[in-house]
Motif scaffolding. Structure first.
Motif, PDB file in Angstrom:
ATOM      1  N   ALA A 103       0.823  -1.119   0.054  1.00  0.00           N
ATOM      2  CA  ALA A 103       0.121  -0.006  -0.171  1.00  0.00           C
ATOM      3  C   ALA A 103       0.818   1.212   0.005  1.00  0.00           C
ATOM      4  O   ALA A 103       0.698   2.299  -0.663  1.00  0.00           O
ATOM      5  N   GLN A 107       1.108   4.155  -2.998  1.00  0.00           N
ATOM      6  CA  GLN A 107       1.030   5.599  -2.631  1.00  0.00           C
ATOM      7  C   GLN A 107       2.394   6.290  -3.212  1.00  0.00           C
ATOM      8  O   GLN A 107       2.042   7.458  -3.805  1.00  0.00           O
TER       9      GLN A 107
ATOM     10  N   GLU C  57      -7.810   8.053   1.010  1.00  0.00           N
ATOM     11  CA  GLU C  57      -7.340   6.957   1.663  1.00  0.00           C
ATOM     12  C   GLU C  57      -7.657   7.310   3.255  1.00  0.00           C
ATOM     13  O   GLU C  57      -7.971   6.605   3.970  1.00  0.00           O
ATOM     14  N   ARG C 253      -7.604   1.773  -4.689  1.00  0.00           N
ATOM     15  CA  ARG C 253      -6.137   1.445  -4.895  1.00  0.00           C
ATOM     16  C   ARG C 253      -5.947   0.064  -5.908  1.00  0.00           C
ATOM     17  O   ARG C 253      -4.846  -0.081  -6.380  1.00  0.00           O
TER      18      ARG C 253
END
Lengths: 412, 291, 341
Positions: A103, A107, C57, C253
């Motif tokens: 993750a 990002q 997020e 995502r």
């Protein structure tokens, strides 16, 4: 609502707006390093390194190595571009720590695409990160050459912008070792696989247990262990009961430390104990226990392929050896392939670079890297053996630095 | 599966289980007296183990000397940790105190692990003494392992004697069983709690030095050990050292046998499963009491 | 242990005060939403994607932290394994979307599945109290994460990738999950809705029983309520809120991985709540924004970010025990009170 609240709310809102404005100002002020097609601005490569977390033991000093790599390329004149009259353009890296977490990596690649505005992506490692990152490259239309992402299926998703330089590739991992097994005397008749509970290692066992059987070596056992196991007594008891000629350890270096130590302590006997990741890190931890064991090495300085001098200088200046971390080759190859692709394209142009990468062949110190239509390479490894506390390449014979000692005397 | 193989696994399990029990003693003392579950407890073993192996590698000190240097140090740091960071939280409401202590100890766990990893590297290390081995049939036992077993027995007896005969031991047992009454009878709680935190931490430090003599440690392995130690004291009973020793050894042997008959990849998981089963089966018997 | 605050008279007074605090929370949510809208407008004007997606997020993790606060702040149950439900929602959503990219179907299945899953695991977790509850929830999450980590069909340790872009039909408009501004706004609305439902539920008589549970569990049965059922109900509700937040993650995502269920994720949610303020609900949202920004900034500045995060985290517990909202909210409440009179 009363007057007071509204007023209070307005004050709050004003404060929040100010904060938001400050954030946006920060966003807007980030320098746009990259001007695609320019002949004066540096070419910017964006990458992440797993400096903390699960994989951090495998990436020692890579940040420094990356900076030195850029320095060496720039000292030699940078990337030569035909569109700039063969003038060299310097290369620059943006490096972040992905913490070994997918993750976080995703990002950061999004950040590099839109905030840092890098020109190209290079280098992420490990299948867990090599899975989710390519879609970011696809969405932004940025070519990416990944490092140690060795699972072939991850490339077969119809990507247009994704390549990888894992070395060795899983289907060719122990090719030369098994070639050696076919030529040694006495011939091994049985083999046992001890596998670290991890997808890459499981894939290696799957490929090579089949190969062993096809070659007439009987597989007498397959055991799995998790990375946090410390007491291997049960597993070793099984090895001692099965009495294989070859013990094949398919594991990352770090989790197998107690295994190697306890194999010695329990006096396991075999013709050879092979470790799919026999590395300097492992040697630092278990020392003499490694004597006589065989393993794989992706490249070593006496193989004088193209760019061998560059790699030697980079690794010397960083203070690491290929044996310290066998993942270093794929990492450097991903940088090198991208530079060659840009030179082939002749311009800092993502689409032209994409065309140059498609089914391309690139030079590397360990031999040519040939991409199939999925962007997966075709890279093998050399077989090594620890002899007198030193790493010797023992197979194939034409590049070997020493003859294999067979059967390995330390396991008798 | 031959008897020899099973016996070999049992020997390994007893050794590992004995070390688990030592870790659990410290946790049991602290939880019994202070009523704080120190999530960083197992991390003390990881960090001290790494320090011991670094000291051995750099200066070739004898493990006994290493223990003599590290154990008192850990005693002081443990006591200071309690006085400086955990004690002030006890003044808050029970809920806030629980949250506070959990978070402070988890925070300490993260910081300890990371600082160790940055300073010494994240890889596994241990102290390898190539001692001769004794072979009985197909069973192999090294002298080091025997020495560790002996040390575990001696330490257990010593702790037992201290708890049974000294004033400190009496106070510890009193506070564990009846905190309020003990206070009324003059057991000054702050002093005893501080002392207990130090002693509990020092016990783990001793276990750490023994642990690195056979098994490798790494900076991040601590939390798994804390869970194992907690399983042991939940099953064996808080403040019950013989119980903890028996359960610890059983857990070590069970891990080995699961590895033998089922698959080594499942060994580290059984303590968690065991903990779940015990807590689900006997929730009332183990109800958490507020200090 | 009898204390005056448990007497009926002062209990009603307390309720007035908690009602006031709840109103203060609502005001702070409005402030939050307005700030978010301004942020979205600026992001859209500047054509940003990274910060908008990062903020999305943060909102999703805020929804997750909200569920932890429901347990911790309203029932006094400290869960160290709540990421199990966040990850469960993410995986179920990912599996559904890979079959048919239908948003409402996926969310419906997540809702039902999470309720069932939360009920079954809640039966186990709710047999114990206090520190044992923390340990059991931790153990449950550990076991399930291990199973996911080893299950090939769920992608094992690699996780699942290739979750398609999802159209979200909202009657008048359709939001695409890959459109930064639109999906941010949608997530903002969704999380605000989760907040509103939670706040409403906790304000009903059921919510008061929970408050009583936290204050003095042993007395609640005498008022005619089953403590076990009440606690199980809130556990299931918190599981569903976590799972619904998690369901948005793969849409943002494009992948899921077992890390979503790990202790780090559970721990993060607890830290978020503590930073934001336990028992305030709105603190979860503010806390999540703060933590996300902090991690992103520290993560790109230093390699030793975990140490920094650990230190911040201990400092908050020691110096700001009631969190940011624990500090701000009473002041807002006092203003509301003054205005009301």
């Amino acid at each position: 609502m009363t007057g007071t609240t509204t007023k209070r709310g307005q004050q709050w809102r004003a404060a929040r707006v100010a904060v938001a404005l400050a954030a946006v100002a920060w966003l807007a002020s980030t320098p746009a390093d990259a001007k695609l097609g320019s002949c004066t601005d540096p070419v910017v490569f964006g990458t992440t390194i797993s400096e903390t977390g699960l994989f951090s033991t495998l990436t020692g000093n890579w940040r420094k190595m990356t900076e030195i790599f850029a320095d060496e390329i720039n000292k030699a004149g940078g990337i030569k571009l035909s569109s700039c009259g063969d003038k060299g353009v310097p290369v620059k890296f943006v490096v972040y720590d992905d913490q070994s977490v997918p993750a976080t990596a995703v990002q950061l690649y999004e950040r590099m695409a839109s905030v840092d505005q890098v020109d190209f992506f290079v280098g992420p490692d490990w299948s867990s990160i090599g899975g989710p990152v390519p879609p970011v490259a696809e969405r932004h239309g940025i070519p990416i050459v990944m490092g140690n992402v060795a699972t072939p299926s991850l490339y077969q998703r119809g990507y247009k912008w994704v390549w990888g330089t894992p070395a060795p590739a899983v289907p060719r991992w122990s090719e030369r070792y098994f070639d050696m097994l076919a030529h040694v005397d006495p011939k091994p008749k049985t083999i046992m696989f001890l596998t670290h509970d991890n997808p890459v290692m499981k894939a290696i066992t799957a490929v090579w247990s089949k190969k062993a059987a096809a070659q007439g070596i009987k597989v007498v056992g397959e055991e799995m262990f998790s990375a946090d196991l410390k007491d291997f007594t049960a597993l070793i008891a099984k090895v001692r009961a099965a009495k294989p000629d070859i013990v094949y350890i398919s594991s990352f270096d770090n989790p197998s430390v107690p295994l190697v130590q306890q194999l010695r302590q329990f006096k396991v006997r075999a013709m050879d104990v092979h470790h799919a990741m026999l590395t300097g890190a492992l040697k630092k931890q278990v020392g003499k226990d490694l004597e006589g064991m065989t393993g794989e090495l992706t490249w070593f300085p006496s193989v004088k392929g193209p760019y061998a001098d560059l790699y030697e200088r980079v690794m010397d200046r960083t203070g690491i050896t290929m044996f310290d971390s066998i993942w270093t080759l794929a990492r450097l190859n991903s940088y090198l392939v991208m530079i060659q692709a840009i030179e082939k394209a002749g311009a800092v142009d993502r689409e032209k670079v994409q065309k140059a990468l498609y089914k391309g062949t690139f030079k590397s110190p360990a031999g040519d890297i040939v991409f199939d239509e999925h962007g997966f390479p075709d890279t093998g490894a050399f077989t090594i053996q620890m002899q007198n506390d030193k790493v010797e390449v023992v197979w194939p014979p034409d590049v070997a630095t020493a003859k294999p000692i067979w059967p390995s005397p330390t396991w008798q | 599966m031959s008897v020899d193989v099973v016996l070999q696994v049992v020997v390994g399990g007893v050794l590992l289980g004995g070390l688990y029990a030592l870790v659990a003693f410290g946790l049991s003392l602290i939880y019994g007296v202070v009523r704080i579950l120190n999530f960083a407890h197992g991390t003390i073993l990881a960090v001290v183990g790494v320090m011991a192996s670094v000291m051995f590698a750099s200066w070739q000190l004898s493990p006994v000397l290493i223990a003599l240097i590290l154990v008192p140090g850990v005693f002081v740091i443990g006591a200071l940790f309690y006085r400086g960071l955990l004690r002030p939280l006890e003044r808050r409401s029970p809920l806030e105190a629980t949250i506070g202590t959990v978070l402070v100890t988890v925070g300490a766990l993260l910081i300890l692990s990371d600082v160790t990893a940055v300073l010494a590297g994240p890889m596994q290390r241990n102290i390898l003494l190539r001692a001769p081995v004794i072979e009985v049939g197909d069973i192999i036992i090294s002298i080091t392992q025997l020495a560790i077993l002996a040390a575990i027995v001696v330490l257990t007896l010593a702790i037992h004697v201290i708890l049974k005969t000294t004033w400190f031991g009496l106070a510890v047992r009193a506070v564990t069983q009846e905190p309020v009454a003990a206070e009324l009878c003059g057991a000054r709680s702050l002093g005893i709690k501080t002392l207990t935190f130090g002693v509990g931490s020092a016990t783990v430090a001793m276990a750490a030095v023994l642990y690195v003599l056979t098994f490798p440690v790494d900076p991040y392995m601590g939390f798994g050990l804390t869970v194992k130690a907690f399983t042991i004291i939940v099953v064996g009973g808080i403040g019950n050292l013989p119980g903890a020793l028996i359960v610890g050894v059983l857990l070590g042997v069970a891990e080995g046998l699961v590895g033998l008959f089922w698959g080594p990849e499942w060994s580290p998981a059984i303590s968690v499963v065991l903990l779940l089963l015990i807590l689900v089966a006997f929730p009332a018997g183990f109800r958490w009491r507020r200090a | 242990m009898l204390s005056p605050s448990h007497l009926p008279l002062s209990a009603t007074l307390r309720h007035d005060r908690s009602g006031l605090l709840m109103r203060a929370s609502h005001v702070l949510v409005v402030v939050f939403v307005v700030a978010a809208l301004v942020f979205a407008a600026l992001g859209a004007a500047l054509g940003d994607t990274f910060f908008l997606r990062l903020a999305t997020e943060a909102l999703i993790l805020g929804g997750f932290a909200l569920s932890v606060d429901i347990l911790l702040g309203y029932t006094g149950l400290l869960s160290l394994g709540h990421a199990l439900y966040f990850g469960f929602g993410a995986y179920v959503s990912a599996l559904m979307l890979k079959q048919t990219p239908s948003f409402w179907l996926a969310m419906g299945v997540v809702l039902v599945a999470a309720a069932a899953f939360g009920f079954l695991t809640g039966l186990i977790a709710n047999r114990v109290r206090g520190v044992y509850f923390a340990l059991v929830t931790f153990g449950l999450a550990q076991v399930f994460a291990k199973v996911v980590y080893n299950t090939r069909a769920l992608g094992a340790s690699d996780g699942m990738i290739g979750i398609p872009i999802v159209p979200i039909e909202l009657g008048v408009v359709t939001v695409m999950s890959n459109a930064p501004v639109a999906f941010f706004l949608f997530t903002l609305g969704f999380v605000t809705m989760l907040y509103a439902v939670s706040a409403y539920l906790l304000d009903t008589s059921f919510g008061r029983v929970l408050g009583a549970l936290r204050a003095n569990e042993n007395r609640v049965p005498f008022l005619g309520y089953s403590t076990h059922r009440a606690r199980l109900a809130i556990y299931v509700f918190a599981s569903v809120v976590a799972a619904l937040s998690g369901a948005l993650y793969p849409m943002l995502r494009g992948f899921v991985s077992p890390e979503l269920m790990f202790f780090a994720a559970s721990g993060n949610a607890v830290i978020t709540v503590v930073i934001g303020g336990v028992g305030t609900l709105v603190g979860a949202l503010y806390g999540s924004v703060i933590l996300t920004v902090l991690k992103s900034v520290i993560g790109t500045m230093t390699e030793h970010h975990l140490i920094v995060v650990g230190l911040i985290f201990m400092a908050v517990v020691i110096f700001l025990p009631k969190g940011l909202m624990g500090f701000v909210r009473p002041r807002v409440a006092r203003l509301l009170d003054g205005g009301g009179r």
